[in-house]
Motif scaffolding. Structure first.
Motif, PDB file in Angstrom:
ATOM      1  N   ILE A   1      -0.516   1.285  13.789  1.00  0.00           N
ATOM      2  CA  ILE A   1      -1.310   1.701  13.992  1.00  0.00           C
ATOM      3  C   ILE A   1      -2.547   2.262  13.713  1.00  0.00           C
ATOM      4  O   ILE A   1      -3.534   2.137  13.344  1.00  0.00           O
ATOM      5  N   PHE A   2      -1.961   2.743  12.004  1.00  0.00           N
ATOM      6  CA  PHE A   2      -2.699   3.934  11.089  1.00  0.00           C
ATOM      7  C   PHE A   2      -3.427   2.839  10.273  1.00  0.00           C
ATOM      8  O   PHE A   2      -4.562   2.537  10.401  1.00  0.00           O
ATOM      9  N   CYS A   3      -2.256   1.449  10.088  1.00  0.00           N
ATOM     10  CA  CYS A   3      -3.047   0.321   9.005  1.00  0.00           C
ATOM     11  C   CYS A   3      -3.982  -0.379   9.802  1.00  0.00           C
ATOM     12  O   CYS A   3      -5.750  -0.511   8.826  1.00  0.00           O
ATOM     13  N   ALA A   4      -3.782  -0.348  10.724  1.00  0.00           N
ATOM     14  CA  ALA A   4      -5.342  -1.077  11.867  1.00  0.00           C
ATOM     15  C   ALA A   4      -6.649  -0.402  12.108  1.00  0.00           C
ATOM     16  O   ALA A   4      -7.148  -0.272  11.943  1.00  0.00           O
ATOM     17  N   GLY A   5      -5.921   0.949  12.549  1.00  0.00           N
ATOM     18  CA  GLY A   5      -7.681   2.498  12.288  1.00  0.00           C
ATOM     19  C   GLY A   5      -8.032   2.231  10.449  1.00  0.00           C
ATOM     20  O   GLY A   5      -9.255   2.144  11.148  1.00  0.00           O
ATOM     21  N   ILE A   6      -7.279   1.997   9.885  1.00  0.00           N
ATOM     22  CA  ILE A   6      -8.229   2.196   8.412  1.00  0.00           C
ATOM     23  C   ILE A   6      -8.751   1.166   8.201  1.00  0.00           C
ATOM     24  O   ILE A   6     -10.138   0.963   7.856  1.00  0.00           O
ATOM     25  N   GLY A   7      -8.286  -0.137   8.947  1.00  0.00           N
ATOM     26  CA  GLY A   7      -8.786  -1.391   9.043  1.00  0.00           C
ATOM     27  C   GLY A   7     -10.080  -1.068   9.379  1.00  0.00           C
ATOM     28  O   GLY A   7     -10.904  -2.423   8.387  1.00  0.00           O
TER      29      GLY A   7
ATOM     30  N   ALA B   1     -17.542  10.709  -4.827  1.00  0.00           N
ATOM     31  CA  ALA B   1     -16.479  11.439  -4.242  1.00  0.00           C
ATOM     32  C   ALA B   1     -15.577  10.430  -4.704  1.00  0.00           C
ATOM     33  O   ALA B   1     -14.989   9.554  -4.949  1.00  0.00           O
ATOM     34  N   SER B   2     -14.416  11.505  -5.099  1.00  0.00           N
ATOM     35  CA  SER B   2     -13.361  10.921  -5.500  1.00  0.00           C
ATOM     36  C   SER B   2     -12.451  10.219  -4.617  1.00  0.00           C
ATOM     37  O   SER B   2     -12.205  10.492  -3.296  1.00  0.00           O
ATOM     38  N   TRP B   3     -10.977   9.575  -4.995  1.00  0.00           N
ATOM     39  CA  TRP B   3     -10.033   9.146  -3.738  1.00  0.00           C
ATOM     40  C   TRP B   3      -9.824  10.143  -2.609  1.00  0.00           C
ATOM     41  O   TRP B   3      -9.498   9.541  -1.642  1.00  0.00           O
ATOM     42  N   LEU B   4      -9.001  11.163  -3.081  1.00  0.00           N
ATOM     43  CA  LEU B   4      -8.741  12.437  -2.215  1.00  0.00           C
ATOM     44  C   LEU B   4      -9.842  12.672  -1.340  1.00  0.00           C
ATOM     45  O   LEU B   4      -9.714  12.940  -0.705  1.00  0.00           O
ATOM     46  N   GLN B   5     -11.100  12.986  -2.036  1.00  0.00           N
ATOM     47  CA  GLN B   5     -12.354  13.275  -1.454  1.00  0.00           C
ATOM     48  C   GLN B   5     -12.157  12.600  -0.141  1.00  0.00           C
ATOM     49  O   GLN B   5     -13.076  12.180   0.891  1.00  0.00           O
ATOM     50  N   ARG B   6     -12.795  11.495  -0.126  1.00  0.00           N
ATOM     51  CA  ARG B   6     -12.722  10.052   0.748  1.00  0.00           C
ATOM     52  C   ARG B   6     -12.286  10.049   1.422  1.00  0.00           C
ATOM     53  O   ARG B   6     -11.793   9.494   2.797  1.00  0.00           O
ATOM     54  N   THR B   7      -9.924  10.334   1.323  1.00  0.00           N
ATOM     55  CA  THR B   7      -9.581  10.132   2.530  1.00  0.00           C
ATOM     56  C   THR B   7      -9.641  11.449   3.513  1.00  0.00           C
ATOM     57  O   THR B   7      -9.484  11.038   4.713  1.00  0.00           O
ATOM     58  N   VAL B   8      -9.607  12.602   2.640  1.00  0.00           N
ATOM     59  CA  VAL B   8     -10.227  14.037   3.581  1.00  0.00           C
ATOM     60  C   VAL B   8     -10.749  13.847   4.396  1.00  0.00           C
ATOM     61  O   VAL B   8     -11.180  14.859   5.062  1.00  0.00           O
ATOM     62  N   ARG B   9     -12.747  13.726   3.670  1.00  0.00           N
ATOM     63  CA  ARG B   9     -13.251  13.467   3.835  1.00  0.00           C
ATOM     64  C   ARG B   9     -13.824  12.198   5.139  1.00  0.00           C
ATOM     65  O   ARG B   9     -15.168  11.952   6.026  1.00  0.00           O
ATOM     66  N   VAL B  10     -13.868  10.892   4.919  1.00  0.00           N
ATOM     67  CA  VAL B  10     -13.833   9.961   5.458  1.00  0.00           C
ATOM     68  C   VAL B  10     -12.871   9.365   6.165  1.00  0.00           C
ATOM     69  O   VAL B  10     -13.225   9.440   7.225  1.00  0.00           O
ATOM     70  N   THR B  11     -11.876   8.774   5.486  1.00  0.00           N
ATOM     71  CA  THR B  11     -10.634   8.544   6.704  1.00  0.00           C
ATOM     72  C   THR B  11     -10.367   9.032   7.502  1.00  0.00           C
ATOM     73  O   THR B  11      -9.391   8.726   8.482  1.00  0.00           O
TER      74      THR B  11
ATOM     75  N   SER C   1      -2.426   0.759   2.508  1.00  0.00           N
ATOM     76  CA  SER C   1      -4.284  -0.333   2.569  1.00  0.00           C
ATOM     77  C   SER C   1      -5.414   0.104   1.707  1.00  0.00           C
ATOM     78  O   SER C   1      -6.430  -0.141   1.689  1.00  0.00           O
ATOM     79  N   SER C   2      -4.340   0.907   0.343  1.00  0.00           N
ATOM     80  CA  SER C   2      -4.942   0.722  -1.124  1.00  0.00           C
ATOM     81  C   SER C   2      -4.946  -0.279  -1.737  1.00  0.00           C
ATOM     82  O   SER C   2      -4.531  -1.440  -1.066  1.00  0.00           O
ATOM     83  N   ASN C   3      -5.157  -0.333  -3.229  1.00  0.00           N
ATOM     84  CA  ASN C   3      -5.174  -1.489  -4.012  1.00  0.00           C
ATOM     85  C   ASN C   3      -3.578  -1.750  -4.664  1.00  0.00           C
ATOM     86  O   ASN C   3      -2.908  -1.453  -5.150  1.00  0.00           O
ATOM     87  N   VAL C   4      -2.629  -2.247  -3.382  1.00  0.00           N
ATOM     88  CA  VAL C   4      -1.648  -2.018  -3.944  1.00  0.00           C
ATOM     89  C   VAL C   4      -0.991  -3.958  -3.086  1.00  0.00           C
ATOM     90  O   VAL C   4      -1.869  -4.935  -2.148  1.00  0.00           O
ATOM     91  N   LYS C   5      -0.064  -3.799  -4.440  1.00  0.00           N
ATOM     92  CA  LYS C   5       0.598  -5.986  -3.915  1.00  0.00           C
ATOM     93  C   LYS C   5       1.156  -6.097  -2.940  1.00  0.00           C
ATOM     94  O   LYS C   5       1.792  -5.104  -2.945  1.00  0.00           O
ATOM     95  N   PHE C   6       1.402  -6.862  -2.003  1.00  0.00           N
ATOM     96  CA  PHE C   6       2.127  -7.362  -1.067  1.00  0.00           C
ATOM     97  C   PHE C   6       2.290  -7.080  -0.278  1.00  0.00           C
ATOM     98  O   PHE C   6       3.138  -6.265   0.750  1.00  0.00           O
ATOM     99  N   LYS C   7       1.421  -6.590   0.462  1.00  0.00           N
ATOM    100  CA  LYS C   7       0.890  -5.449   1.875  1.00  0.00           C
ATOM    101  C   LYS C   7       2.129  -6.498   2.909  1.00  0.00           C
ATOM    102  O   LYS C   7       2.767  -5.120   3.707  1.00  0.00           O
ATOM    103  N   GLY C   8       1.360  -8.000   2.869  1.00  0.00           N
ATOM    104  CA  GLY C   8       2.577  -7.945   4.391  1.00  0.00           C
ATOM    105  C   GLY C   8       3.846  -7.361   4.000  1.00  0.00           C
ATOM    106  O   GLY C   8       4.423  -7.407   5.105  1.00  0.00           O
ATOM    107  N   PHE C   9       3.990  -7.859   2.638  1.00  0.00           N
ATOM    108  CA  PHE C   9       5.633  -7.944   2.446  1.00  0.00           C
ATOM    109  C   PHE C   9       5.926  -6.174   3.492  1.00  0.00           C
ATOM    110  O   PHE C   9       7.180  -5.755   3.376  1.00  0.00           O
ATOM    111  N   PHE C  10       5.720  -5.472   2.842  1.00  0.00           N
ATOM    112  CA  PHE C  10       5.407  -3.622   2.551  1.00  0.00           C
ATOM    113  C   PHE C  10       5.555  -4.063   4.680  1.00  0.00           C
ATOM    114  O   PHE C  10       6.367  -2.547   4.651  1.00  0.00           O
ATOM    115  N   ARG C  11       4.306  -4.036   5.077  1.00  0.00           N
ATOM    116  CA  ARG C  11       4.202  -3.655   6.678  1.00  0.00           C
ATOM    117  C   ARG C  11       5.368  -4.515   7.105  1.00  0.00           C
ATOM    118  O   ARG C  11       6.089  -4.066   8.398  1.00  0.00           O
ATOM    119  N   PHE C  12       6.162  -5.615   6.959  1.00  0.00           N
ATOM    120  CA  PHE C  12       7.382  -6.244   7.532  1.00  0.00           C
ATOM    121  C   PHE C  12       8.215  -5.485   6.984  1.00  0.00           C
ATOM    122  O   PHE C  12       9.182  -5.095   8.006  1.00  0.00           O
TER     123      PHE C  12
END
Length: 306
Positions: A188-194, A209-219, A108-119
């Motif tokens: 399921i988690f990808c859909a929830g994050i989206g 907030a840093s990425w870790l703080q956003r993950t822990v306190r928001v996501t 769910s981060s800025n990674v390329k080829f998300k569809g391929f990895f999900r598949f």
């Protein structure tokens, strides 16, 4: 004028409602009959069968609570097998959730080829369980398997006998099960994050907030409904595991990888003790019911539905 209009409209609306009810019953009828014939009646029949001795051939004989007494107080294998089941379920659920959640956060981060990895990560879920287990049995072969070859290349020895050692057989079954099943929870988690509003992340970034703080306190707090659902479903499926130990180890060595469902199969379809197998099935049902009830009772403490 208005009274006559209401009198003309009311019969037609009643007839329309009746037609809709009949149509609904026509659509629901086959499914309801199937549920009654293949689920509800066998469900009640298995409970009745647990009070009988039935060797599959011949007439069943009423045994009262003899099967239950034997199961809980006389069968020396039952409680160790319950322990095996809980061991598998606890380690598998924790490992599955960690792997699936970690990969979902990464995808769910800025990674390329998300569809391929999900598949790619979801592919083992839709592949036949038996085929997956057979492949892993070859990979874990003690002399010529991939794991043995890697160990020999790194250490000079072929490593442990993954499927023939009581210390390593269950971890090997769990490892294969995590590989096979984490893709479902990942989706399921990808859909929830989206579904989390981006405005919340933008506000957190503005606050520094840093990425870790956003993950822990928001996501993670906003993802708790998905985590709760995934936990419940994973626990239920793990307590019913059968194919993995059946194909990989046959329940061995000894009974080290025998689970409750596999033990039910052994007693019912190898030992022809259908009444005793029914009592095992209902003990498993009670275990799943208790664990699920505890999860539902405790969800208010950590699940955030807002």
């Amino acid at each position: 004028m208005s009274t006559s209009t209401e009198v003309r409209i009311r019969p037609s609306s009643i007839q329309r409602a009746k037609k809709e009810r009949r149509a609904a019953l026509a659509f629901l009828g086959p499914n309801a009959l199937g549920f009654l014939a293949f689920t509800l009646i066998p469900f009640g029949g298995s409970l009745i069968l647990s009070f009988f001795n039935w060797p599959l051939v011949g007439s069943p004989e009423f045994a009262g609570f003899a099967n239950w007494k034997r199961l809980f107080f006389e069968d020396a294998q039952f409680w160790p097998i319950v322990g095996n089941t809980l061991y598998f379920a606890s380690v598998y659920v924790i490992g599955n959730l960690i792997v699936s959640l970690g990969l979902a956060l990464w995808i769910s981060s800025n990674v390329k080829f998300k569809g391929f990895f999900r598949f790619a990560f979801f592919l083992p879920v839709v592949a036949p369980m038996v085929a997956n287990a057979v492949v892993w049995r070859l990979l874990l072969a003690p002399e010529e398997g991939l794991f043995a070859s890697v160990f020999k290349m790194l250490t000079g020895s072929t490593g442990p006998n993954w499927l023939g050692d009581t210390r390593w057989a269950m971890p090997a079954v769990i490892l294969m099960s995590i590989w096979q099943g984490f893709g479902y929870n990942m989706i399921i988690f990808c859909a929830g994050i989206g579904s989390i509003p981006q405005q919340i992340y933008e506000a957190a970034k503005i606050d520094g907030a840093s990425w870790l703080q956003r993950t822990v306190r928001v996501t993670l707090p906003l993802l708790t409904p998905s985590i709760f659902f995934a936990t419940i479903m994973t626990i239920i499926s793990s307590l019913q595991t059968f194919a993995q130990p059946f194909i990989l180890t046959g329940g061995g060595p000894g009974n080290s990888t025998t689970t409750l469902v596999f033990y039910l199969y052994q007693r019912g379809f190898q030992g022809y003790e259908m009444g005793y197998a029914a009592s095992i099935a209902w003990s498993l049902f009670a275990l799943i019911l208790v664990v699920t009830f505890i999860q539902y009772r405790g969800q208010d403490r950590w699940v955030n539905y807002q």
